[in-house]
Each structure stands twice: as C-alpha cells, then as structure tokens.
Scaffold this motif. Sequence first.
Motif, PDB file in Angstrom:
ATOM      1  N   LEU A 140       0.820  -1.208   0.000  1.00 45.86           N
ATOM      2  CA  LEU A 140       0.000   0.000   0.000  1.00 45.86           C
ATOM      3  C   LEU A 140       0.857   1.263   0.000  1.00 45.86           C
ATOM      4  N   LEU A 175      -7.600 -10.170   6.880  1.00 44.44           N
ATOM      5  CA  LEU A 175      -7.146  -9.199   7.875  1.00 44.44           C
ATOM      6  C   LEU A 175      -8.304  -8.529   8.606  1.00 44.44           C
ATOM      7  N   HIS A 216       0.386   2.337  11.682  1.00 44.06           N
ATOM      8  CA  HIS A 216      -0.320   1.493  10.707  1.00 44.06           C
ATOM      9  C   HIS A 216      -0.127  -0.007  10.993  1.00 44.06           C
ATOM     10  N   MET A 230      -1.895 -12.992   4.493  1.00 45.88           N
ATOM     11  CA  MET A 230      -1.893 -12.004   3.406  1.00 45.88           C
ATOM     12  C   MET A 230      -0.836 -12.356   2.362  1.00 45.88           C
ATOM     13  N   ALA A 290      -2.535  -5.990   0.539  1.00 45.66           N
ATOM     14  CA  ALA A 290      -3.397  -5.140   1.372  1.00 45.66           C
ATOM     15  C   ALA A 290      -4.824  -5.358   0.895  1.00 45.66           C
ATOM     16  N   VAL A 291      -5.777  -5.029   1.745  1.00 43.65           N
ATOM     17  CA  VAL A 291      -7.164  -5.057   1.277  1.00 43.65           C
ATOM     18  C   VAL A 291      -7.498  -3.760   0.541  1.00 43.65           C
ATOM     19  N   GLY A 292      -7.002  -2.632   1.062  1.00 42.46           N
ATOM     20  CA  GLY A 292      -7.233  -1.345   0.394  1.00 42.46           C
ATOM     21  C   GLY A 292      -6.317  -1.233  -0.814  1.00 42.46           C
ATOM     22  N   ARG A 299      -7.978   4.542   6.333  1.00 43.55           N
ATOM     23  CA  ARG A 299      -6.991   5.269   5.534  1.00 43.55           C
ATOM     24  C   ARG A 299      -6.959   6.714   6.040  1.00 43.55           C
TER      25      ARG A 299
HETATM   26  C1  GLV Z   1      -3.957  -2.204   5.237  1.00 46.52           C
HETATM   27  O1  GLV Z   1      -4.066  -1.050   5.521  1.00 46.52           O
HETATM   28  C2  GLV Z   1      -4.666  -2.839   4.173  1.00 46.52           C
HETATM   29  O2  GLV Z   1      -5.391  -2.181   3.406  1.00 46.52           O
HETATM   30  O3  GLV Z   1      -4.500  -4.072   4.043  1.00 46.52           O
END
Ligand code: GLV
Length: 327
Positions: free
Chosen positions: A57, A104, A287, A299, A79-81, A240
């Motif tokens: 990210l 996550l 973070h 992940m 990351a998920v985002g 975020r």
């Molecule tokens: C962490 O911030 C994510 O988006 O995995």
Amino acid sequence: MSSNCKKKVFVTRRIPQPGLDMLQERYEVVINPHNRVLNKDELIDGIRAADGLLCLLTDEITAEIMDVNPNLKVISNYAVGYNNIDVAAATQRGIMVTNTPGVLTDATADLTWALLMAVSRRVVEGDALTRAGRFMGWDPMLLLGSDISGKTLGIIGMGRIGQAVARRAVGFDMKILYYDKAPVPEAEKYKAEFVSLDELLQEADFVTLHAPLTDETRHIISRRELQLMKRTAYLINTARGPLVDEKALVEALQEGIIAGAGLDVYEYEPRLTDGLAGLPNTVLLPHLGSATLETRTKMATMAAGNLIAALEGKRPPNLVNPEVLQD
Ligand code: GLV
Ligand code: GLV
C-alpha cells in the motif's frame, strides 16, 4: 523448463516467507533488498522486466509506472485497500489487480478496539506515568477516562471490517449506528441501525472509520463533521488517513471540540500533521491494523496465490477489476 523461460516476478518489499516460497518455486523472483519503501526509479527498474508485480500500500502504482512494461500481467497488492493503484489505468492496459480481503478483517477490528479502549481509558498515559515512577498509590481522581459499556458506537463503512467491529461491540452492550452508501443486511445481526452521517456524528460516543479511500470518502471527516460530534466523543481511524482532514482534526483536539482520537493511519503517512504528536488525548500507532504474524502470513500466501493464478491464465480469487477479463 529451463530457468531462462521462467516468468519473472518483482516483490517490492520482503513479506512473510510462505508467500515468497510459493513464488520462488515457480518463478524468477526479485525482492527489494532494502528494508524500506522503494523510490519511483527503483520501482520502475523492478517492474521493467516483470510479468507479475507484488506490491504494498506504500507503493504508488500509476499509469506512468505501468507504461514502462507492456508485458505486465498482474499487480497483486499486499493489502485489502488498493487506493495506491490506478485501477482504471490497469484495466485499460489489460492488467489484473488483486487484493487481500477477509484475512485481515479480525486483526484490524481487534486493533480498532485496542485504540478505542486505549484512548478512552488512557492506557498509554497511564503506562507512561507508571514507568516514570509517578504512581503514588491509588488515587480517586487519577487519569479518569470515559465509559465504553452501554455507550453508542458509530461505524462509518459497514463492510467486513465494520461488521467485525460491530460484532465486538455487542459484547460491550453498545448501541450501534452505522452509515454507508446503502443499508447492509448483515448489520441486523448486531442490531446496528442505519442512519445519516450527520445523525451518526451527533449521536455517537465513538466514531470509527471503516470505509475505503475513494474520491467520495476523502475528507469524509472534516471541520464541519468534527463540530457535529459530541465534545465527549472519540474518533478512531484504522482505515486510511485521508478519510480525515488531519489539520481540522488537530484543531478540534486542541480546542476540545472532541475528546480524543485513536489513529493507526495518517493523511500524509508516515508524516504526522504538525501538532498531532504533542496532543495527550491521542493514541498514535504506526499502521498496525493487520500486523500480526498470523495475519501477515495469510496475506502473503493470498497475495502470492492471486499472482500465481493470474500468471497461469486463471481468474485470481481476489480480482478487483473483473472487467479486465471481458472481451
Ligand atoms: C492495510 O491497511 C490494508 O489495506 O490491508
Ligand atoms: C474490508 O475488508 C472491508 O470490506 O471492510
């Protein structure tokens, strides 16, 4: 297959080994040798020869960067985002983009609660006081915080993580309000009530952010929204940084417009807005939402699995731009 026809993969930062093992069994893998974020030129050098990119990210993957290599097939975000990737540009170029949802969710919801509890019960201030030798015995007025049980929790963004936060709030007998683009059926399980953003801000004792960063959600919390919140309320952000106008937040905390904030992410990460670090009514984490060994390992294997599927010509399990596979 001789090694010179192996596909090439570039990994922008060392991640847990099980994910790297999956890639190294199949491909020629180049990993950022430094323990830091790569600069743009280093990123471009790595991507130039790669069939697949595994990035973080903290890597901004723009159209310009994609254009250095027309053979790039997949961008697997660890990351998920995925607001760090220009997904529309990737789709135009036929590049698949993947993320790591689900694995996550619980870790991030847990850390949200760690921040909520730490800031409202003054855990970090108390720890500092004790270590400094300033604990003089039980004191009726020492470091009085704020109740959590029975209070109202306002969740902005009722996706997987927002729901996991709500699930935990049930154990604290909290009233749960949420705001999202539309009502979320699963919210009923937690008796969470769908309300307008303004109503949520006015009613909640704790406001917690779980929305993705998009053009619509950037600065969803700014001066006006902070002023709608109760003076006794806390803001929690594990999503975020740019969801919050951080300058407005610092002012609100300085002026007592809200009681405190628990932050894991920052508008100009890793830089903090001036004044933030000096505020006692904040808990500031670097973070850490997904930062457990178990979660980061999941992940890593998920990001590697997505990348492998794409390079094998299959549909990756966590494709964020499925339109890329049409026609
Ligand atoms: C962490 O911030 C994510 O988006 O995995
Ligand atoms: C992310 O996993 C979310 O949907 O909240």
